[in-house]
Design an enzyme around this catalytic site. Structure first.
Site, PDB file in Angstrom:
ATOM      1  N   PHE A   1       0.912  -1.148   0.021  1.00 47.14           N
ATOM      2  CA  PHE A   1      -0.012  -0.084   0.049  1.00 47.14           C
ATOM      3  C   PHE A   1       1.070   1.325  -0.126  1.00 47.14           C
ATOM      4  O   PHE A   1       0.420   2.241  -0.409  1.00 47.14           O
ATOM      5  CB  PHE A   1      -0.836   0.042   1.413  1.00 47.14           C
ATOM      6  N   CYS A   2       1.859   1.140   0.407  1.00 45.01           N
ATOM      7  CA  CYS A   2       2.792   2.556   0.638  1.00 45.01           C
ATOM      8  C   CYS A   2       3.572   2.891  -0.508  1.00 45.01           C
ATOM      9  O   CYS A   2       4.459   2.153  -0.988  1.00 45.01           O
ATOM     10  CB  CYS A   2       3.656   1.989   2.066  1.00 45.01           C
ATOM     11  N   PRO A   3       3.371   4.207  -0.938  1.00 46.47           N
ATOM     12  CA  PRO A   3       4.190   4.846  -2.239  1.00 46.47           C
ATOM     13  C   PRO A   3       5.795   4.678  -2.210  1.00 46.47           C
ATOM     14  O   PRO A   3       6.609   4.559  -2.837  1.00 46.47           O
ATOM     15  CB  PRO A   3       3.472   5.989  -2.333  1.00 46.47           C
ATOM     16  N   PHE A   4       6.005   4.909  -0.585  1.00 47.89           N
ATOM     17  CA  PHE A   4       7.540   5.140  -0.328  1.00 47.89           C
ATOM     18  C   PHE A   4       8.229   3.839  -0.501  1.00 47.89           C
ATOM     19  O   PHE A   4       9.168   3.427  -0.957  1.00 47.89           O
ATOM     20  CB  PHE A   4       7.720   5.736   0.973  1.00 47.89           C
TER      21      PHE A   4
ATOM     22  N   HIS B   1       6.952   1.478  -2.000  1.00 45.68           N
ATOM     23  CA  HIS B   1       6.868   0.906  -3.689  1.00 45.68           C
ATOM     24  C   HIS B   1       7.903   1.178  -4.197  1.00 45.68           C
ATOM     25  O   HIS B   1       8.642   0.330  -5.170  1.00 45.68           O
ATOM     26  CB  HIS B   1       5.513   1.504  -3.974  1.00 45.68           C
TER      27      HIS B   1
END
Length: 405
Positions: free
Chosen positions: A103-106, A108
């Site tokens: 879920f986490c863009p960072f 990712h």
């Protein structure tokens, strides 16, 4: 030769360290006195010598290996280690493990580099994936959870493959039992030294690109996201994009009141306006032209979440990527549908349910919207000259756009 440190060396080192600390504090007490101002200036020049076997706080030893001060200064600090041949964290196969949340863009971003550089296959870097919810209370306790025998399994998450932990905080406390920060992802773990190497996503994004190149086939090692000729432009874009877009959506989404929200919702669209123009000017297929770079990684992790969660959940609803930004939407379609690494690391169920079921103050009933549909549109246009760039023409957005870069 004796490893004991002479008393005079210890006293000199300690004295300079204390003096530097006191002088550094002077700006907070400087009332304009010329002498204090001169001493304050000195504080920026004096630096304590490196500790060598002194057992001081800025040097920690693990299994007899000295760790640099920049790695982890203490329980209030995160981890900043680098994989280098001449440092404590050496680029060795099967030595490291990456903790992420889909879920986490960072997280990712780090996982994308891992996929692009095929680090699981050639460097043995496997991943453990936390569940997207619940995340804990407002102080982050108990934090992200793994699939565990005492809890229902969540599809796409994994167990803690190293320790069988129930919570991510257990991993952090293995690295520092006094740790007082957040139990965030990504976090890179060193199985040999038994500690966290780094949990700063921007640093991992940069380090993982090249750290294991000696272990990779030539064609994979040559995949570079930070080419020398584009480094200045990449750094410039990363700075304003990070503030205005990557974290800007959170500033709007977590705004405590109407005034703060109305102010903060402007920046993400100013950044999208500017990225749209940059992408169109460079002609594709990537944001800076023919080469995929860090800018694509940094932008993708936010843009792929924009219509799905930021538009509705964070009220960043001045426009959607698919309806307002034809160039960025085209770029997004190309990355998602034509690059396995991007599609394989993007899980929309994890993304949607993390935001909608973790932020009870924003979405108290935890209802997850079904749309938009499709998650990412199809139909990539390879000739970018056929595209007409779009923009949010709201006056406040256009004015903010002028301040970027």
């Amino acid at each position: 030769m004796s490893s004991r440190v002479p008393l005079y060396t210890f006293l000199l080192t300690a004295g300079i360290s204390i003096l530097a600390a006191l002088l550094t504090a002077l700006p907070y007490y400087n009332d304009g006195n010329p002498m204090l101002q001169r001493l304050t200036n000195i504080a920026h020049i004096i630096k304590p010598p490196p500790a060598r076997g002194l057992g001081l706080r800025n040097m920690t030893s693990i299994n007899g290996i000295n760790m640099p001060a920049s790695w982890h200064a203490g329980p209030d600090d995160s981890w900043h280690g680098k994989i280098t041949a001449d440092g404590p964290f050496k680029p060795e196969k099967d030595r490291y493990h990456l903790y992420i949340g889909l879920f986490c863009p960072f997280a990712h971003r780090a996982n994308l580099v891992r996929e692009l550089k095929q680090l699981e296959e050639y460097a043995g870097i496997d991943i453990s994936i936390v569940k997207p919810y619940p995340k804990g209370n407002d102080k982050g306790w108990p934090g992200w959870r793994f699939n565990h025998k005492d809890e229902p399994e969540y599809a796409g998450a994994t167990e803690d493959k190293l320790f069988g932990s129930q919570f991510m905080h257990e991993v952090y406390f293995k690295a520092d039992k006094e740790y007082k920060g957040r139990y965030s992802v990504p976090a890179l773990w060193d199985k040999e030294l038994g500690t966290i190497v780094n949990n700063e996503s921007a640093e991992l994004l940069r380090d993982l690109q090249t750290a294991f190149d000696d272990l990779l086939p030539k064609e994979v090692a040559e995949i570079g996201l930070y080419p020398e000729e584009l480094q200045k432009e990449i750094d410039t874009i990363a700075e304003w994009m990070g503030d205005a877009l990557n974290t800007g959506v959170y500033k709007a989404g977590f705004a405590p009141d109407q005034e703060t929200y109305s102010k903060n919702v402007i920046a993400p669209f100013a950044a999208l306006n500017k990225l749209e123009q940059i992408a169109h000017k460079n002609g594709g297929p990537y944001l800076l032209g023919k080469k995929m770079t860090e800018v694509d990684i940094r932008a993708y992790a936010t843009v792929v979440r924009f219509d799905t969660v930021y538009h509705q959940h964070f009220k960043c609803n001045l426009g959607e990527i698919r309806h307002v930004y034809p160039v960025l939407n085209n770029w997004l379609k190309h990355l998602y549908w034509d690059h396995d690494a991007f599609r394989n690391t993007t899980d929309f169920r994890h993304i949607k349910e993390n935001y909608t079921k973790s932020h009870i103050d924003i979405n108290p009933k935890s209802i997850t919207p079904v749309g938009p549909w499709p998650d990412v549109e199809k139909g990539y246009e390879s000739d970018w000259s056929k595209l007409t760039p779009g923009a949010i023409d709201m006056p406040e957005v256009l004015e903010y756009e002028k301040t970027l870069g």
